[in-house]
Design a protein around this motif. Structure first.
Motif, short mmCIF file in Angstrom:
data_model
loop_
_atom_site.label_atom_id
_atom_site.label_comp_id
_atom_site.label_asym_id
_atom_site.label_seq_id
_atom_site.Cartn_x
_atom_site.Cartn_y
_atom_site.Cartn_z
N VAL A 20 0.84 -1.23 0.10
CA VAL A 20 0.01 0.07 -0.20
C VAL A 20 0.68 1.13 0.07
CG1 VAL A 20 -1.70 1.28 1.14
CG2 VAL A 20 -1.94 -1.06 1.10
N TRP A 21 1.99 1.19 0.89
CA TRP A 21 2.90 2.52 0.79
C TRP A 21 3.34 2.64 -0.57
CZ3 TRP A 21 4.87 5.74 4.59
CH2 TRP A 21 4.29 5.66 5.78
N PHE A 22 4.10 1.75 -1.24
CA PHE A 22 4.60 1.78 -2.52
C PHE A 22 3.71 2.35 -3.62
CE2 PHE A 22 7.99 -1.06 -0.83
CZ PHE A 22 9.06 -0.18 -1.20
N VAL A 23 2.30 1.72 -3.53
CA VAL A 23 1.42 2.31 -4.41
C VAL A 23 0.91 3.78 -4.00
CG1 VAL A 23 -1.23 2.08 -4.97
CG2 VAL A 23 0.23 -0.05 -4.69
N ALA A 24 1.01 4.19 -2.72
CA ALA A 24 0.75 5.48 -2.56
C ALA A 24 1.98 6.25 -2.91
CB ALA A 24 0.67 5.83 -1.09
N LEU A 25 3.10 6.13 -3.04
CA LEU A 25 4.39 6.61 -3.50
C LEU A 25 4.23 6.80 -4.84
CD1 LEU A 25 7.12 7.81 -3.19
CD2 LEU A 25 8.13 5.23 -3.38
N LEU A 26 3.88 5.52 -5.60
CA LEU A 26 3.62 5.80 -7.12
C LEU A 26 2.55 6.94 -7.51
CD1 LEU A 26 4.17 2.13 -8.25
CD2 LEU A 26 5.92 3.94 -8.48
N VAL A 27 1.52 6.76 -6.71
CA VAL A 27 0.45 7.66 -7.02
C VAL A 27 0.78 9.17 -6.76
CG1 VAL A 27 -2.07 8.47 -6.39
CG2 VAL A 27 -1.31 5.94 -6.64
N LEU A 55 11.29 15.10 -3.92
CA LEU A 55 11.68 14.82 -2.45
C LEU A 55 10.63 13.70 -1.87
CD1 LEU A 55 11.81 18.60 -1.14
CD2 LEU A 55 13.88 16.79 -1.73
N SER A 56 9.60 13.46 -2.69
CA SER A 56 8.73 12.37 -2.15
C SER A 56 9.36 11.12 -2.00
CB SER A 56 7.41 12.52 -2.88
OG SER A 56 7.70 11.91 -4.35
N VAL A 57 10.22 10.84 -2.95
CA VAL A 57 10.76 9.30 -3.15
C VAL A 57 11.78 9.16 -1.96
CG1 VAL A 57 12.29 7.90 -4.23
CG2 VAL A 57 10.85 9.23 -5.43
N PRO A 58 12.55 9.96 -1.64
CA PRO A 58 13.54 9.75 -0.13
C PRO A 58 12.56 9.86 0.89
CG PRO A 58 14.18 11.86 -1.16
CD PRO A 58 13.41 11.24 -2.35
N TYR A 59 11.66 10.70 0.99
CA TYR A 59 10.80 10.73 2.35
C TYR A 59 10.13 9.52 2.50
CZ TYR A 59 7.17 12.45 5.52
OH TYR A 59 6.41 12.58 6.39
N PHE A 60 9.51 9.00 1.38
CA PHE A 60 8.61 7.77 1.66
C PHE A 60 9.81 6.65 1.84
CE2 PHE A 60 5.05 9.45 0.31
CZ PHE A 60 3.65 8.48 0.45
N LEU A 61 10.82 6.51 1.35
CA LEU A 61 11.98 5.55 1.65
C LEU A 61 12.32 5.50 3.09
CD1 LEU A 61 13.88 5.43 -1.71
CD2 LEU A 61 12.16 3.68 -0.92
N PHE A 62 12.28 6.99 3.48
CA PHE A 62 12.69 6.93 4.99
C PHE A 62 11.74 6.41 5.88
CE2 PHE A 62 12.19 9.79 8.67
CZ PHE A 62 13.51 9.49 9.32
N GLN A 68 10.30 -0.64 9.32
CA GLN A 68 11.14 -1.80 9.24
C GLN A 68 11.89 -1.77 10.54
OE1 GLN A 68 10.64 -4.53 7.43
NE2 GLN A 68 8.68 -3.58 6.58
N THR A 69 12.42 -0.63 10.98
CA THR A 69 13.26 -0.78 12.19
C THR A 69 12.69 -0.57 13.50
OG1 THR A 69 13.91 1.58 11.65
CG2 THR A 69 15.23 -0.21 10.73
N ARG A 70 12.31 0.90 13.67
CA ARG A 70 11.52 1.15 14.90
C ARG A 70 10.36 0.61 15.34
NH1 ARG A 70 10.67 7.37 17.37
NH2 ARG A 70 9.80 6.97 19.10
N TYR A 71 9.66 0.29 14.09
CA TYR A 71 8.31 -0.22 14.48
C TYR A 71 7.98 -1.67 14.05
CZ TYR A 71 7.11 4.78 15.36
OH TYR A 71 7.19 6.05 15.82
N ARG A 72 9.13 -2.26 14.04
CA ARG A 72 9.24 -3.74 13.48
C ARG A 72 8.41 -4.61 14.17
NH1 ARG A 72 12.57 -6.08 9.93
NH2 ARG A 72 12.68 -8.37 9.80
N THR A 73 8.19 -4.52 15.53
CA THR A 73 7.12 -5.46 16.20
C THR A 73 5.85 -5.26 15.75
OG1 THR A 73 7.16 -3.77 17.87
CG2 THR A 73 8.76 -5.75 18.06
N GLN A 74 5.44 -3.88 15.47
CA GLN A 74 4.27 -3.68 14.83
C GLN A 74 3.86 -4.09 13.56
OE1 GLN A 74 6.03 -1.58 16.52
NE2 GLN A 74 4.94 -1.00 18.30
N MET A 75 4.93 -4.56 12.91
CA MET A 75 4.87 -5.03 11.50
C MET A 75 4.76 -6.47 11.25
SD MET A 75 4.87 -2.59 9.36
CE MET A 75 5.45 -3.16 7.68
N MET A 76 4.74 -7.02 12.38
CA MET A 76 4.78 -8.64 12.56
C MET A 76 3.26 -9.17 12.05
SD MET A 76 7.19 -9.86 15.56
CE MET A 76 6.13 -9.17 16.86
N ASP A 77 3.19 -10.37 11.59
CA ASP A 77 1.91 -11.14 11.27
C ASP A 77 1.19 -10.99 12.77
OD1 ASP A 77 2.71 -11.58 8.99
OD2 ASP A 77 2.97 -13.58 9.30
#
Length: 242
Positions: A20-27, A55-62, A68-77
């Protein structure tokens, strides 16, 4: 459009959220880039759209990196995250209990409460997950193999095993009333009881195969035992515990 609508309740996997995030980035990038190309007046607006698109590309990648780092636990199944919350809750309950325990003891000493009142507090205490643990060693005495095999009538190598209960916490072993070791069912006497804390409730036995040893630790002032276990690996030259 209704059929292609993203339903938040259906997003349950981490890769779905990333998609969803990558789709939002493309849009967003596509919209800003198109605006920079199509808008000619005023000139500053065209440049603003172009800069925003870049600027939207590096911002989304950040932001994805933070997910994937600070909120990695919330990203689990969902299942894994539920297990994580249960474990976190157990640790949170265990840590304050030590402070509650010490504060109760201080009050008991001040007003002269009896020891049975302290035992009642111990009954309600939640111990840390690592309060007790099992340790073991094993070794092979080649000169005793014939004797051991004649005794057991089992034509296999017989290893000496030594098992103890241990703890990192001060005076934890003194709180133990007895330990029941539950050996493999193939032993003639699979249940062994030890009550000497000075030698860490040492159990010595012979084994001709590896198995999972279970132990029930009975504490003073508690009815329900603590259950712990350890897989007994057999080594030919392990250290002696006594």
């Amino acid at each position: 459009m209704a059929k292609n609508k993203i339903v938040p309740e259906n997003i349950k996997k981490p890769y779905q959220l990333l998609a969803v995030w990558f789709v939002a980035l493309l849009v967003i990038f596509g919209g800003l880039a198109s605006g920079a190309k199509l808008i000619t007046e005023p000139a500053w607006l065209q440049g603003a759209f172009g800069v925003a698109a870049i600027l939207s590309v590096p911002y989304f990648l950040f932001l994805i990196y933070k997910m994937q780092t600070r909120y990695r636990t919330q990203m689990m199944d969902d299942e894994k995250y539920s297990e994580y919350l249960i474990y976190k809750n157990q640790v949170a309950q265990a840590e304050p209990s030590k402070h509650l325990r010490s504060s109760h003891v201080g009050k008991a000493s001040a007003v002269g409460m009896k020891s049975d009142s302290l035992e009642q507090i111990a009954e309600e205490e939640v111990l840390p997950l690592d309060y007790y643990f099992l340790n073991h060693t094993s070794f092979l005495r080649l000169d005793k193999q014939e004797e051991f095999q004649q005794r057991t009538q089992v034509p296999l190598s017989h290893y000496d095993i030594q098992i103890i209960v241990d703890s990192y916490y001060k005076d934890a072993l003194k709180r133990i009333k007895k330990v029941e070791y539950l050996l493999d069912f193939s032993f003639p006497e699979p249940i062994r009881t030890r009550s000497n804390y000075k030698n860490n409730f040492l159990l010595k036995e012979l084994a001709n195969g590896e198995f999972v040893l279970k132990a029930k630790i009975f504490l003073k002032g508690r009815e329900e035992p603590i259950l712990i276990q350890r897989y007994l690996t057999l080594w030919e030259s392990g250290p002696r515990l006594s």
